[in-house]
Design a protein around this motif. Structure first.
Motif, PDB file in Angstrom:
ATOM      1  N   LEU A 304       1.164  -1.263   0.288  1.00 35.45           N
ATOM      2  CA  LEU A 304      -0.011   0.001   0.259  1.00 35.45           C
ATOM      3  C   LEU A 304       0.569   1.209  -0.055  1.00 35.45           C
ATOM      4  O   LEU A 304       0.734   2.173  -0.767  1.00 35.45           O
ATOM      5  CB  LEU A 304      -0.741  -0.010   0.810  1.00 35.45           C
ATOM      6  CG  LEU A 304      -1.244   1.756   1.590  1.00 35.45           C
ATOM      7  CD1 LEU A 304      -2.576   1.458   0.339  1.00 35.45           C
ATOM      8  CD2 LEU A 304      -2.150   1.493   2.644  1.00 35.45           C
ATOM      9  N   LEU A 305       1.640   1.113   0.868  1.00 35.10           N
ATOM     10  CA  LEU A 305       2.548   2.853   0.571  1.00 35.10           C
ATOM     11  C   LEU A 305       3.776   2.527  -0.108  1.00 35.10           C
ATOM     12  O   LEU A 305       4.001   4.168  -0.588  1.00 35.10           O
ATOM     13  CB  LEU A 305       3.380   2.436   2.633  1.00 35.10           C
ATOM     14  CG  LEU A 305       2.592   2.871   3.783  1.00 35.10           C
ATOM     15  CD1 LEU A 305       3.870   2.489   4.348  1.00 35.10           C
ATOM     16  CD2 LEU A 305       2.059   3.957   3.967  1.00 35.10           C
ATOM     17  N   ALA A 306       3.696   1.380  -0.995  1.00 32.67           N
ATOM     18  CA  ALA A 306       4.925   1.553  -2.123  1.00 32.67           C
ATOM     19  C   ALA A 306       4.057   2.697  -3.201  1.00 32.67           C
ATOM     20  O   ALA A 306       4.276   3.136  -4.083  1.00 32.67           O
ATOM     21  CB  ALA A 306       4.591   0.305  -2.344  1.00 32.67           C
ATOM     22  N   LYS A 307       2.607   2.470  -3.338  1.00 32.02           N
ATOM     23  CA  LYS A 307       1.523   3.045  -3.925  1.00 32.02           C
ATOM     24  C   LYS A 307       1.308   4.489  -3.532  1.00 32.02           C
ATOM     25  O   LYS A 307       1.202   4.952  -4.768  1.00 32.02           O
ATOM     26  CB  LYS A 307       0.575   2.173  -4.493  1.00 32.02           C
ATOM     27  CG  LYS A 307       0.561   0.788  -4.743  1.00 32.02           C
ATOM     28  CD  LYS A 307      -0.313  -0.440  -5.021  1.00 32.02           C
ATOM     29  CE  LYS A 307      -0.835  -1.401  -5.427  1.00 32.02           C
ATOM     30  NZ  LYS A 307      -1.416  -2.150  -5.597  1.00 32.02           N
ATOM     31  N   LEU A 308       1.644   4.372  -2.816  1.00 34.02           N
ATOM     32  CA  LEU A 308       1.182   6.074  -1.745  1.00 34.02           C
ATOM     33  C   LEU A 308       2.138   6.936  -2.067  1.00 34.02           C
ATOM     34  O   LEU A 308       2.704   8.329  -2.950  1.00 34.02           O
ATOM     35  CB  LEU A 308       0.841   5.666  -0.544  1.00 34.02           C
ATOM     36  CG  LEU A 308      -0.164   5.147   0.376  1.00 34.02           C
ATOM     37  CD1 LEU A 308      -0.944   5.576   1.494  1.00 34.02           C
ATOM     38  CD2 LEU A 308      -1.581   5.528  -0.658  1.00 34.02           C
ATOM     39  N   PHE A 309       3.562   6.580  -1.641  1.00 32.89           N
ATOM     40  CA  PHE A 309       4.910   6.920  -1.573  1.00 32.89           C
ATOM     41  C   PHE A 309       5.463   7.466  -3.045  1.00 32.89           C
ATOM     42  O   PHE A 309       5.782   8.233  -3.439  1.00 32.89           O
ATOM     43  CB  PHE A 309       6.090   6.323  -1.124  1.00 32.89           C
ATOM     44  CG  PHE A 309       5.901   6.904   0.575  1.00 32.89           C
ATOM     45  CD1 PHE A 309       6.122   8.335   1.413  1.00 32.89           C
ATOM     46  CD2 PHE A 309       5.305   5.739   1.410  1.00 32.89           C
ATOM     47  CE1 PHE A 309       5.601   7.888   2.702  1.00 32.89           C
ATOM     48  CE2 PHE A 309       5.719   5.802   2.597  1.00 32.89           C
ATOM     49  CZ  PHE A 309       5.960   7.061   3.035  1.00 32.89           C
ATOM     50  N   GLY A 310       5.086   6.118  -4.387  1.00 29.54           N
ATOM     51  CA  GLY A 310       5.587   5.961  -5.889  1.00 29.54           C
ATOM     52  C   GLY A 310       4.541   6.744  -6.291  1.00 29.54           C
ATOM     53  O   GLY A 310       4.708   7.342  -7.335  1.00 29.54           O
ATOM     54  N   SER A 311       3.125   6.912  -5.957  1.00 37.11           N
ATOM     55  CA  SER A 311       2.174   7.722  -7.129  1.00 37.11           C
ATOM     56  C   SER A 311       3.102   9.533  -7.455  1.00 37.11           C
ATOM     57  O   SER A 311       3.196  10.331  -6.250  1.00 37.11           O
ATOM     58  CB  SER A 311       1.200   8.143  -6.582  1.00 37.11           C
ATOM     59  OG  SER A 311       1.121   8.521  -4.878  1.00 37.11           O
ATOM     60  N   LYS A 312       2.801   9.680  -8.505  1.00 36.34           N
ATOM     61  CA  LYS A 312       3.068  10.394  -9.328  1.00 36.34           C
ATOM     62  C   LYS A 312       3.439  12.005  -8.708  1.00 36.34           C
ATOM     63  O   LYS A 312       4.467  12.747  -8.564  1.00 36.34           O
ATOM     64  CB  LYS A 312       2.819  10.643 -10.504  1.00 36.34           C
ATOM     65  CG  LYS A 312       3.974  12.048 -11.587  1.00 36.34           C
ATOM     66  CD  LYS A 312       3.677  11.648 -12.902  1.00 36.34           C
ATOM     67  CE  LYS A 312       4.181  12.311 -14.224  1.00 36.34           C
ATOM     68  NZ  LYS A 312       5.245  11.837 -13.943  1.00 36.34           N
ATOM     69  N   ASP A 313       1.868  12.699  -8.201  1.00 39.17           N
ATOM     70  CA  ASP A 313       1.676  13.457  -7.398  1.00 39.17           C
ATOM     71  C   ASP A 313       2.044  13.308  -5.664  1.00 39.17           C
ATOM     72  O   ASP A 313       1.835  14.909  -5.455  1.00 39.17           O
ATOM     73  CB  ASP A 313       0.464  13.987  -8.222  1.00 39.17           C
ATOM     74  CG  ASP A 313       0.566  14.041  -9.735  1.00 39.17           C
ATOM     75  OD1 ASP A 313       1.077  14.850 -10.522  1.00 39.17           O
ATOM     76  OD2 ASP A 313      -0.552  14.078  -9.954  1.00 39.17           O
ATOM     77  N   SER A 314       2.248  12.292  -5.394  1.00 40.79           N
ATOM     78  CA  SER A 314       2.300  11.700  -3.836  1.00 40.79           C
ATOM     79  C   SER A 314       3.190  13.347  -3.493  1.00 40.79           C
ATOM     80  O   SER A 314       4.460  12.962  -4.347  1.00 40.79           O
ATOM     81  CB  SER A 314       2.154  10.608  -4.184  1.00 40.79           C
ATOM     82  OG  SER A 314       2.920  10.606  -2.262  1.00 40.79           O
ATOM     83  N   ASP A 315       3.320  13.563  -2.171  1.00 41.24           N
ATOM     84  CA  ASP A 315       3.858  14.203  -1.736  1.00 41.24           C
ATOM     85  C   ASP A 315       4.466  14.047  -0.103  1.00 41.24           C
ATOM     86  O   ASP A 315       4.553  14.339   1.020  1.00 41.24           O
ATOM     87  CB  ASP A 315       4.176  15.696  -1.668  1.00 41.24           C
ATOM     88  CG  ASP A 315       2.530  16.495  -0.965  1.00 41.24           C
ATOM     89  OD1 ASP A 315       1.904  15.770  -0.742  1.00 41.24           O
ATOM     90  OD2 ASP A 315       2.562  17.773  -0.462  1.00 41.24           O
ATOM     91  N   TRP A 324       8.092   7.142   6.739  1.00 45.10           N
ATOM     92  CA  TRP A 324       9.087   7.138   5.293  1.00 45.10           C
ATOM     93  C   TRP A 324      10.084   6.670   5.756  1.00 45.10           C
ATOM     94  O   TRP A 324      10.811   5.765   4.743  1.00 45.10           O
ATOM     95  CB  TRP A 324       9.158   9.068   4.476  1.00 45.10           C
ATOM     96  CG  TRP A 324      10.311   8.772   3.865  1.00 45.10           C
ATOM     97  CD1 TRP A 324      11.482   9.334   3.794  1.00 45.10           C
ATOM     98  CD2 TRP A 324      10.474   7.679   2.343  1.00 45.10           C
ATOM     99  NE1 TRP A 324      12.230   8.861   2.436  1.00 45.10           N
ATOM    100  CE2 TRP A 324      11.733   8.341   1.392  1.00 45.10           C
ATOM    101  CE3 TRP A 324       9.122   7.130   1.598  1.00 45.10           C
ATOM    102  CZ2 TRP A 324      11.923   7.584   0.732  1.00 45.10           C
ATOM    103  CZ3 TRP A 324       9.760   6.550   0.098  1.00 45.10           C
ATOM    104  CH2 TRP A 324      10.563   6.875  -0.187  1.00 45.10           C
ATOM    105  N   GLN A 325      10.951   6.799   6.509  1.00 49.64           N
ATOM    106  CA  GLN A 325      11.469   6.678   7.270  1.00 49.64           C
ATOM    107  C   GLN A 325      11.226   5.024   8.232  1.00 49.64           C
ATOM    108  O   GLN A 325      12.289   3.653   7.625  1.00 49.64           O
ATOM    109  CB  GLN A 325      12.053   7.224   8.549  1.00 49.64           C
ATOM    110  CG  GLN A 325      12.813   8.340   8.494  1.00 49.64           C
ATOM    111  CD  GLN A 325      13.759   8.490   7.308  1.00 49.64           C
ATOM    112  OE1 GLN A 325      14.395   7.516   7.230  1.00 49.64           O
ATOM    113  NE2 GLN A 325      14.686   9.595   6.203  1.00 49.64           N
ATOM    114  N   CYS A 326      10.598   4.966   8.551  1.00 52.47           N
ATOM    115  CA  CYS A 326       9.712   3.164   9.048  1.00 52.47           C
ATOM    116  C   CYS A 326       9.019   2.528   7.877  1.00 52.47           C
ATOM    117  O   CYS A 326      10.159   1.417   7.870  1.00 52.47           O
ATOM    118  CB  CYS A 326       8.271   3.219   9.832  1.00 52.47           C
ATOM    119  SG  CYS A 326       7.811   2.695   9.846  1.00 52.47           S
TER     120      CYS A 326
END
Length: 1334
Positions: A304-315, A324-326
């Protein structure tokens, strides 16, 4: 106008018309169940029209039609079976709510619920936009949304049921045929319920969120869009409800609160994409889940987080750093699928968020070394995918990880890394898609890929060949473009890559010749010998294909097909013919593949294997047209009209590398050079000032010019005077090539060579040594190539000039700079001339190939004297140390060269062999290095007798780790080649003696028994050295117990004890030393092998040159090493790699005293404080410290890169001294263990330099290692005072000194030692000793 605050409607209840009947609009008759449906519809339409036209201000009409409003809400209408009736009633009810707002005419909560559920059911009619009634449905929706009629339900206890039904209805009916107005009204209707109510229940939230689940989303995109906009509009209100839902499921684990619990991660992803604010309170819950003990749960969160962090407009990564560190921590998760998922995410992250590359780099570095193959593979895919998108997305460090993985232990990972790098090279360097800066960033790829050709795996080699043909120099380019690509590629490669490319062409050419020989065998009549030869050739070809085991079967099958199909044979012959063009080769490969293809078998491993073979032998790059194009490119470079600078190559480099390229191709494709235009260009190169260019041009003529004399007389007449000039006055290399060129391509070579020989032999003058070198080279090669014509005249030149005038005289005084080696340009001309004179002697003898005149005996005595005198043949001490090193190397190499000729090998005495062998223990690093390389090169070609392989055993004493490693690799290679040769070539027993690797054991035992370091047969330290040398060889031999070889080697050692030393058969001490070495060997073999006690498969034959025949009744069952010594050798902490004693270990020779060392120079200092205080602990520990002195500060010519390790200053040296003081003192009593030879210490790695304390170490020698090593050190540093310096500078014997060992270290307490040694102790922690038992 709405029902946000409804008022009681009790005042309106029960009002009827004056006559007690329901009032209908004008023209509308009574509506009852007595009339037909059509009539009812007709009348209801008029009622709808009336209510539609009414507004809230019409008080009279509102009072008049109140009974009608109540009547329309009766069960008769709400449950009417006709949908048109229901629709019209619903429209009327909607208008009634509008007209009577804010009071509703219905007071019963149950009635209100029934009405709104009824209206909701009618909204399903919105689904069909093509329905005739759609406008009425739309009107109904619009009316409800505008008035917010559903808000009246807030007063109902079970309003949630109505809202859920409404939401579900609206989400179910929305479709792509609806216009924006429909969606807008639906949104207004639902958002008002969410925003103006007291909260959103879980069931109502589910009715919205269910549309975000992928399965529903794919079924009805419009419902997803509707939910998306609704959530965006109501984010402030609904966020708390969403947070509560995820808290219940994620934190409290109450999955029963909703049917959507199992879809929480899908929902989070969609909600994040809609509006991250919806999840403000949810993200901390995800951090909690990332630390779950359940691996599968962590995996789901990571996905899930891979998609959230990796999506194009995600900050998200910048907004929520803790999360992020976790998340990054999961790259190191114990669960393999979690690590794998993390690595896969990195690709999207790099492409969408380049700013996060820095955070990811360190984690990807760790994962690039992951124990799981799949993870290492995906790291490469991640980086390469991002780099192919945009090279700027990956930094040099990330590309470095891919570079490392090209040497991965798993083929799948190596292949992915190599192919990925090849694709990047083609994209950014060949096509230049991102400009010069990007091309420069990946310019190293070409070198790295070609370096992989050095790997042993055939799969690696084949892949490099494929990459070269498809990515580095694409074979499908037009000839001019292809050759331009190759021309500048070759010019920009590093030396090792050039060697790899040359080797690649050589291997392909060799495979072509194997196939050609196979086809020749097919032309011969069938016979047993023919079949045997064919089988051997097939096995050789199979070794050059992937998976040689399976390849053998396929190659046999292919051979059968060749035998049966003449057309196929002719196609293959055309493919490997020297005249085959690249285009013809392409056609041939396709034609052969087409014939072998089987349409019924889509995957055909046989065909794949044949394609591998065809790809390797097909000339896809080089033909006559290609050579012509290369020559034209080189001409442009010479004229200065080429694009050299644009390609990043200087014109001089382009010309030189172009000639080198043509030279290599002249070996593999000589026929393609035969044209006047090509030769004219080469003649132009011969006239150039660049020596290397001219040398390469001569060599090309030598390789390709066999038809020049007959076909191109003009070229011949121009070439001859140039060759004569080069042979007389060119550089040594040019002279050699010129002589060989004349001998190779001209029919009247005797006349031509005589015209060179006579003037040169007459003009030799030792007083001008700089003008001697080229004539000596030419004369030597002439006498070797034409011995019948020049052997006799050469004899007088050798006797009168070479020996007496040149070698036996020192005309100049060498520079006393203390160096043991100098660069070529600093060597004096006189010494260079002497080296060439020694080579001339060897070439002259190799040409004669007989010893009738006893010239070989004289030459060998001369060479031996050169070695015994340390290189100073005249012993006038006028020659410098570095020049002596050159002459020792030349003498040792000369003996080894003569040994390659059987007639001379027979007359080399054991003493001369031993002198030659000790060159590998020379005090000068470069002498040891070059000698070992020459030895290996001759052995690996099976040119030298087997006894010379025993020399490598002495490498166990080399103080430099890289040299020991190189020697071990040489042994492995030699043994492998010999065993393979025996397998492929059934040979007679007498030849087996010279090929079977195990037969090196008696030679090794004899050599070690005569090691000058081995002076006392009961000295434990000396026996340890012997054991190490034995194990250095035996370890490699005993890797496999093929044909019970362990028992065979043991039998050899036992048999030697039944003989005498042929060198000194009557000397009891000599024989005792021989038997002692045998016992040490038996001790090692017994301890390392459990199977050595089996019966030997055959009785070994011992070489009579070294051992006498066994005497009949002689029985030698005495043990020459005590049980205590045996235990110390096997179980005591073995001394590390044996040290080198004297540079040239002297042998007892006539008129020369044995070399004896005084016993006062050896004290222990580099001893670990924890070592046992046993009598031998000092020397043992000292050697442990030094064995890993690597000894890295050396330059391995070609084999290993130069590595320099600098030693940083270390504080608190006193502490170190204190810790080691006891051990230093404990070794004071070990002086008595000296073993009759002079030893000095290498301090600071200055192994090849003898210097004063103030002198600067010359940079031409090997760089300093990080800690003391076993090698020669400056004399001034090895002594405590001037007196000792003076004493040691006196010649003790005529023998050549060997590199010294570090256990003969500095004076106790390091009184005069450089601080570097203490610093080295502190800087380099104790490392695990790799001893003989490794």
């Amino acid at each position: 106008m709405d029902f946000t605050q409804p008022k009681p409607a009790t005042a309106l209840c029960g009002v009827v018309s004056a006559d007690g009947k329901i009032a209908y609009p004008p023209g509308v008759k009574e509506i009852t169940d007595k009339i037909t449906t059509d009539e009812m519809i007709k009348r209801l339409k008029m009622v709808v029209k009336t209510f539609m036209d009414m507004d809230q201000d019409s008080e009279d009409e509102k009072q008049q039609y109140l009974p009608l409003a109540l009547h329309l809400a009766s069960e008769f209408f709400l449950r009417n079976p006709n949908k048109d009736v229901r629709l019209l009633v619903a429209c009327c009810l909607a208008d009634i709510f509008r007209i009577y707002a804010p009071e509703a005419p219905y007071t019963s909560h149950d009635k209100l619920k029934d009405i709104f559920l009824f209206i909701t059911r009618q909204l399903k009619g919105l689904e069909d936009t093509k329905s005739p009634q759609f406008n009425r449905y739309f009107y109904l929706l619009e009316n409800l949304a505008w008035v917010k009629s559903y808000n009246i339900c807030f007063e109902l206890e079970d309003c949630n049921e109505i809202f859920i039904q409404l939401f579900r209805t609206l989400f179910s009916v929305i479709n792509n045929s609806h216009n924006k107005k429909v969606q807008m009204h639906m949104l207004d209707l639902m958002s008002s319920i969410i925003m103006e109510g007291d909260g959103v229940t879980q069931e109502l939230l589910d009715s919205i969120l269910i549309n975000l689940i992928p399965a529903h989303k794919n079924l009805n995109k419009q419902s997803f869009d509707l939910a998306k906009v609704l959530l965006k509009r109501t984010v402030q209100t609904i966020e708390a409800c969403i947070a509560n839902f995820f808290n219940q499921v994620l934190v409290l684990g109450r999955s029963s609160v909703s049917d959507l619990s199992e879809h929480v991660f899908d929902l989070i992803q969609e909600l994040f994409a809609i509006d991250p604010h919806l999840l403000l309170s949810v993200m901390p819950q995800l951090e909690f889940k990332l630390k779950s003990n359940d691996g599968e749960e962590r995996l789901a969160v990571v996905r899930l987080l891979a998609k959230l962090f990796g999506s194009k407009d995600s900050d998200l990564a910048t907004q929520n750093r803790p999360l992020w560190q976790c998340f990054l921590g999961r790259f190191n998760d114990i669960h393999v699928p979690v690590r794998l998922e993390s690595v896969k995410f990195a690709s999207h992250c790099l492409m969408n968020h380049p700013d996060l590359a820095k955070d990811l780099t360190e984690y990807l570095k760790v994962r690039s070394h992951d124990p799981e193959e799949a993870i290492r593979h995906d790291v490469i895919v991640t980086i390469i995918t991002a780099a192919k998108r945009d090279l700027a997305l990956v930094n040099d460090q990330l590309l470095g990880f891919v570079r490392e993985r090209t040497l991965d232990k798993r083929w799948r990972v190596r292949k992915e890394a190599m192919m990925g790098l090849a694709q990047l090279y083609k994209k950014y360097c060949l096509h230049g898609e991102a400009g010069k800066e990007a091309a420069e960033k990946v310019s190293w790829i070409k070198d790295k890929l070609l370096h992989i050709y050095y790997q042993n795996s055939i799969d690696d080699k084949l892949l490099v060949e494929k990459i070269f043909a498809q990515y580095l120099v694409p074979h499908n380019l037009e000839t001019e473009e292809r050759m331009k690509c190759l021309y500048y590629l070759y010019a920009s490669l590093d030396p090792n890559a050039v060697k790899a490319l040359n080797e690649m062409w050589k291997c392909q050419n060799m495979l072509r010749s194997h196939v050609r020989e196979l086809l020749d065998l097919h032309k011969q009549p069938t016979s047993e010998a023919n079949c045997s030869a064919m089988f051997g050739k097939l096995m050789t070809i199979a070794k050059n294909l992937p998976d040689p085991g399976k390849a053998q079967d396929f190659v046999k099958k292919f051979n059968q097909v060749l035998g049966d199909d003449e057309k196929l044979r002719s196609q293959l012959e055309l493919l490997i013919s020297p005249t085959c063009s690249c285009k013809q080769a392409d056609v041939c490969v396709r034609e052969i593949a087409r014939k072998l293809a089987n349409p019924k078998q889509p995957t055909n491993p046989f065909l794949e294997m044949v394609k591998f073979l065809l790809e390797r032998i097909a000339p896809v790059h080089i033909d006559s047209e290609a050579i012509s194009a290369l020559v034209k490119l080189m001409n442009k470079s010479i004229e200065g009209t080429a694009d050299d600078e644009e390609e990043g190559v200087s014109p001089d480099s382009a010309i030189r590398s172009g000639l080198e390229l043509l030279k290599v191709l002249s070996f593999t494709h000589p026929t393609s050079f035969h044209s006047a235009e090509t030769y004219e260009s080469l003649l132009q190169c011969l006239r150039m000032e660049d020596d290397k260019v001219a040398e390469a041009a001569i060599q090309i003529f030598r390789n390709t010019g066999h038809k020049i004399e007959t076909d191109l007389p003009q070229i011949r007449s121009t070439l001859i005077p140039i060759l004569h000039q080069k042979a007389k006055r060119g550089t040594p290399h040019q002279a050699k090539q010129a002589v060989h060129c004349i001998h190779a391509i001209f029919s009247n070579k005797e006349v031509q060579l005589a015209q060179i020989f006579e003037p040169l032999s007459r003009s030799l003058n030792a007083d001008v040594p700089e003008q001697l070198i080229t004539p000596l080279v030419s004369l030597g090669h002439i006498s070797m190539l034409a011995p019948d014509q020049f052997a006799s005249p050469m004899k007088s030149v050798v006797a009168n000039f070479i020996v007496k005038d040149l070698l036996m005289n020192d005309r100049s005084t060498g520079e006393k700079n203390g160096k043991l080696w100098s660069p070529d340009e600093e060597v004096s001309p006189e010494v260079l001339a002497k080296v060439q004179a020694i080579k001339l002697l060897v070439r002259w003898l190799l040409g004669m190939k007989n010893n009738q005149s006893k010239s070989a005996n004289s030459t060998l005595r001369l060479l031996s004297a050169m070695l015994v005198s340390e290189g100073d043949l005249t012993e006038q001490k006028r020659i410098s140390k570095s020049d002596m090193s050159r002459l020792r190397l030349a003498a040792g190499s000369a003996i080894m060269k003569l040994a390659q000729e059987p007639c001379y090998h027979e007359i080399i005495t054991p003493e001369q062999f031993q002198l030659c062998a000790l060159v590998i223990n020379d005090e000068c690093y470069q002498v040891r290095q070059i000698f070992a390389q020459k030895l290996h090169k001759a052995l690996v070609k099976l040119l030298l007798p087997l006894e010379y392989m025993a020399i490598f055993a002495l490498c166990a004493k080399d103080p430099v780790k890289e040299r020991r490693a190189h020697a071990r690799q040489c042994l492995l290679k030699n043994i492998s080649i010999r065993r393979e040769y025996i397998k492929q070539n059934p040979i007679a027993t007498e030849k087996l003696l010279s090929l079977l690797p195990e037969y090196v054991v008696p030679y090794m035992i004899h050599l070690l028994a005569h090691d000058p370091d081995f002076t006392r047969s009961q000295d434990v330290d000396q026996l340890r050295d012997i054991k190490e040398c034995l194990w250095f060889m035996l370890e490699v031999l005993m890797t496999k117990n093929e044909n019970n070889s362990h028992a065979f080697m043991k039998k050899m050692a036992e048999n030697i004890k039944l003989t005498r030393d042929a060198q000194s058969p009557d000397e009891s001490k000599t024989n005792e030393k021989l038997y002692t070495v045998c016992d040490v060997a038996l001790c090692v073999i017994n301890s390392k092998s459990a199977s050595c006690n089996a019966d030997s498969p055959k009785d070994p034959v011992l070489p009579t040159k070294f051992f006498t025949q066994p005497e009949k009744d002689f029985c030698n069952d005495k043990s020459y090493i005590s049980e205590e010594t045996r235990v110390l050798l096997l179980t005591g902490k073995p001394k590390p790699t044996g040290v080198l004693g004297t540079v040239n270990k002297p042998l007892s020779a006539t008129g020369r005293k044995p070399y004896v060392r005084s016993a006062g120079t050896e004290t222990g200092s580099n001893i670990n404080a924890n070592s046992e205080l046993s009598p031998s602990a000092g020397s043992r520990s000292s050697r442990e410290q030094s064995s890993e002195a690597s000894e890295t500060g050396v330059s391995e010519n070609e084999e290993n890169p130069v590595r320099i390790i600098s030693v940083t200053p270390v504080k608190n040296i006193d502490t170190v001294k204190n810790k080691e003081m006891n051990s230093d003192q404990s070794t004071q009593g070990n002086i008595s263990s000296d073993r009759g030879k002079k030893r000095t210490v290498t301090a600071g790695g200055a192994e090849n330099i003898q210097q004063k304390p103030d002198e600067k170490v010359d940079e031409s020698g090997p760089p300093a290692p990080s800690k003391p090593r076993r090698g020669r050190r400056p004399k001034s540093e090895s002594q405590g005072n001037a007196t000792k310096n003076d004493d040691l500078n006196k010649p003790i014997s005529k023998g050549r000194k060997r590199a010294a060992g570090s256990q003969e270290s500095l004076e106790a307490g390091n009184a005069k030692a450089p601080k570097l040694q203490d610093g080295a102790k502190k800087a380099v922690p104790a490392e695990r000793q790799i001893d003989l038992q490794r």
